[in-house]
Design an enzyme around this catalytic site. Structure first.
Site, PDB file in Angstrom:
ATOM      1  N   GLY A 114       0.688  -1.295  -0.174  1.00 28.25           N
ATOM      2  CA  GLY A 114      -0.098  -0.018   0.048  1.00 28.25           C
ATOM      3  C   GLY A 114       0.916   1.262  -0.005  1.00 28.25           C
ATOM      4  O   GLY A 114       0.619   2.113  -0.612  1.00 28.25           O
TER       5      GLY A 114
ATOM      6  N   SER B 106       8.034  -4.959  -7.472  1.00 27.88           N
ATOM      7  CA  SER B 106       8.711  -5.330  -6.168  1.00 27.88           C
ATOM      8  C   SER B 106       7.681  -5.951  -5.033  1.00 27.88           C
ATOM      9  O   SER B 106       7.958  -6.671  -4.371  1.00 27.88           O
ATOM     10  CB  SER B 106       9.465  -4.313  -5.235  1.00 27.88           C
ATOM     11  OG  SER B 106      10.326  -3.606  -6.275  1.00 27.88           O
TER      12      SER B 106
ATOM     13  N   ARG C  72      14.943  -7.418  15.934  1.00 28.99           N
ATOM     14  CA  ARG C  72      14.848  -6.820  17.266  1.00 28.99           C
ATOM     15  C   ARG C  72      16.171  -5.941  17.376  1.00 28.99           C
ATOM     16  O   ARG C  72      17.164  -6.638  16.803  1.00 28.99           O
ATOM     17  CB  ARG C  72      14.808  -7.673  18.505  1.00 28.99           C
ATOM     18  CG  ARG C  72      13.475  -8.482  18.430  1.00 28.99           C
ATOM     19  CD  ARG C  72      12.331  -7.825  18.829  1.00 28.99           C
ATOM     20  NE  ARG C  72      11.148  -8.893  19.137  1.00 28.99           N
ATOM     21  CZ  ARG C  72       9.680  -8.438  19.085  1.00 28.99           C
ATOM     22  NH1 ARG C  72       9.695  -7.168  19.272  1.00 28.99           N
ATOM     23  NH2 ARG C  72       8.951  -9.520  19.141  1.00 28.99           N
TER      24      ARG C  72
ATOM     25  N   ILE D 123      -0.238  -8.567  16.142  1.00 28.47           N
ATOM     26  CA  ILE D 123      -1.257  -9.493  16.240  1.00 28.47           C
ATOM     27  C   ILE D 123      -1.988  -9.076  17.679  1.00 28.47           C
ATOM     28  O   ILE D 123      -2.962  -9.516  17.950  1.00 28.47           O
ATOM     29  CB  ILE D 123      -1.007 -10.969  16.042  1.00 28.47           C
ATOM     30  CG1 ILE D 123       0.100 -11.187  17.259  1.00 28.47           C
ATOM     31  CG2 ILE D 123      -0.490 -11.113  14.611  1.00 28.47           C
ATOM     32  CD1 ILE D 123       0.125 -12.869  17.490  1.00 28.47           C
ATOM     33  N   ASP D 124      -0.945  -8.393  18.592  1.00 28.46           N
ATOM     34  CA  ASP D 124      -1.601  -8.136  20.092  1.00 28.46           C
ATOM     35  C   ASP D 124      -2.854  -7.089  20.038  1.00 28.46           C
ATOM     36  O   ASP D 124      -3.192  -7.103  21.062  1.00 28.46           O
ATOM     37  CB  ASP D 124      -0.243  -7.705  20.755  1.00 28.46           C
ATOM     38  CG  ASP D 124       0.932  -8.770  20.896  1.00 28.46           C
ATOM     39  OD1 ASP D 124       0.648  -9.896  20.634  1.00 28.46           O
ATOM     40  OD2 ASP D 124       2.082  -8.100  20.808  1.00 28.46           O
TER      41      ASP D 124
ATOM     42  N   MET E 231      -1.101 -15.209  22.627  1.00 28.27           N
ATOM     43  CA  MET E 231      -0.168 -14.050  22.527  1.00 28.27           C
ATOM     44  C   MET E 231      -0.943 -12.956  22.854  1.00 28.27           C
ATOM     45  O   MET E 231      -2.189 -12.718  22.872  1.00 28.27           O
ATOM     46  CB  MET E 231       0.566 -14.010  21.208  1.00 28.27           C
ATOM     47  CG  MET E 231       1.932 -14.984  20.959  1.00 28.27           C
ATOM     48  SD  MET E 231       2.791 -14.855  19.596  1.00 28.27           S
ATOM     49  CE  MET E 231       4.238 -15.662  19.834  1.00 28.27           C
TER      50      MET E 231
ATOM     51  N   ARG F 196       1.083 -10.130  24.520  1.00 27.73           N
ATOM     52  CA  ARG F 196       1.883  -9.368  25.625  1.00 27.73           C
ATOM     53  C   ARG F 196       1.264  -9.110  26.873  1.00 27.73           C
ATOM     54  O   ARG F 196       0.817 -10.207  27.542  1.00 27.73           O
ATOM     55  CB  ARG F 196       2.696  -8.390  25.137  1.00 27.73           C
ATOM     56  CG  ARG F 196       3.812  -8.790  23.737  1.00 27.73           C
ATOM     57  CD  ARG F 196       4.872  -7.564  23.570  1.00 27.73           C
ATOM     58  NE  ARG F 196       4.440  -6.349  23.717  1.00 27.73           N
ATOM     59  CZ  ARG F 196       5.073  -5.532  24.273  1.00 27.73           C
ATOM     60  NH1 ARG F 196       6.224  -5.731  24.795  1.00 27.73           N
ATOM     61  NH2 ARG F 196       4.577  -4.314  24.421  1.00 27.73           N
TER      62      ARG F 196
END
EC number: 2.7.1.11
Length: 320
Positions: free
Chosen positions: A23, A57, A73, A127-128, A170, A172
């Site tokens: 997008g 791409s 991370r 996803i949290d 999941m 967190r």
């Protein structure tokens, strides 16, 4: 005037990140901007690993899970000297603004770059569903479907063996995914960070269900609440019912994004370009009541609160 932008994905991957990149890229190219993709999040930004992106791409990317740019991370990004190198890399490439797709840690990186004078737009990819200023995050609905499917399968085997099953979800420190999946999956008990948890109370509720003739049960619990294997042992000891714990883990992050996540990611990606062309930097994008919105990224991180769906929890209790 903005002529070239960078885009990166950071933190834990989420289904729909590729759709968001697509997008951003296609909306930017439509507006005559150049786009640089940055590999492996802030780590790649620091190491100056970038690639020019065109329409091809991002062909055939809208349906793919994960992120083709990669993610990593990189806690060292908290260091201002590290960020200074990152900004120098952006300027060296002629990049005028950065679109960051990720969770709250990714937003924190974008906030710090913004405070150092480099304009960033944050898109909520996790996803949290724990990002402030948005009803839903990219990847949440796909993960919800994955968790509900797992709960359905656990119910099949739990009912066959008259067993109590604990499923760790999941999230967190946010219970949105657990709560929604538990309602959709018909779980008998829900344990989330937003509601005080006492295992003795949980056992009492399970015993009450057994006394009413309940043959099996599923307990949905958000990660980090407790050791689920220890909880299973405690429940089995106190109730006399076989109890097993299942940790769904990273399977929740994978898979082809569902249509809503693809649409949400596409809309947010294009909206990020609109904001940059209008001269807005240091913003984060959200969706509220199905309308795209944007907030000051510093204010969102430091001052905004994310309400818990307490009415959903009350509804769930009535359905036990």
């Amino acid at each position: 005037m903005i002529k070239k932008i960078g885009v990166l994905t950071s933190g834990g991957d989420a289904p729909g990140m590729n759709a968001a990149i697509r997008g951003v890229v296609r909306a930017a190219l439509t507006e005559g901007l150049e786009v640089m993709g940055i590999y492996d999040g802030y780590l790649g930004l620091y190491e100056d690993r970038m690639v020019q992106l065109d329409r091809y791409s991002v062909s055939d990317m809208i349906n793919r899970g994960g992120t083709f740019l990669g993610s990593a991370r990189f806690p060292e990004f908290r260091d201002e000297n590290i960020r200074a190198v990152a900004i120098e890399n952006l300027k060296k490439r002629g990049i005028d603004a950065l679109v960051v797709i990720g969770g709250d840690g990714s937003y924190m990186g974008a906030k710090r770059l913004t405070e150092m004078g480099f304009p960033c737009i944050g898109l909520p990819g996790t996803i949290d569903n724990d990002i402030k200023g948005t009803d839903y995050t990219i990847g949440y609905f796909t993960a919800l479907g994955t968790v509900v499917e797992a709960i359905d399968r656990l119910r099949d085997t739990s009912s066959s063996h008259q067993r109590i099953s604990i499923v760790e979800v999941m999230g967190r420190y946010c219970g949105d995914l657990t709560l929604a999946a538990a309602i959709a999956g018909g779980c008998e008990f829900i344990v989330v960070p937003e509601v005080e948890f006492n295992r003795e109370d949980l056992v009492a509720e399970i015993k009450a269900g057994i006394a009413k003739g309940k043959k099996h049960a599923i307990v949905a619990i958000t990660e980090h609440m407790c050791d689920v294997d220890e909880l299973a042992h405690f429940i089995e000891k106190e109730t006399g019912r076989e109890t097993r714990a299942t940790v769904l883990g990273h399977i929740q992050r994978g898979g082809s994004p569902v249509p809503y996540d693809r649409i949400l990611a596409s809309r947010m990606g294009a909206y990020a370009i609109d904001l940059l062309l209008e001269g807005h930097g240091g913003r984060c994008v959200g969706i509220q009541n199905e309308q795209l919105v944007h907030h000051d990224i510093i204010d969102a991180i430091e001052n905004m609160k994310r309400p818990f769906k307490s009415d959903w929890m009350e509804c769930a209790k009535k359905l036990y």
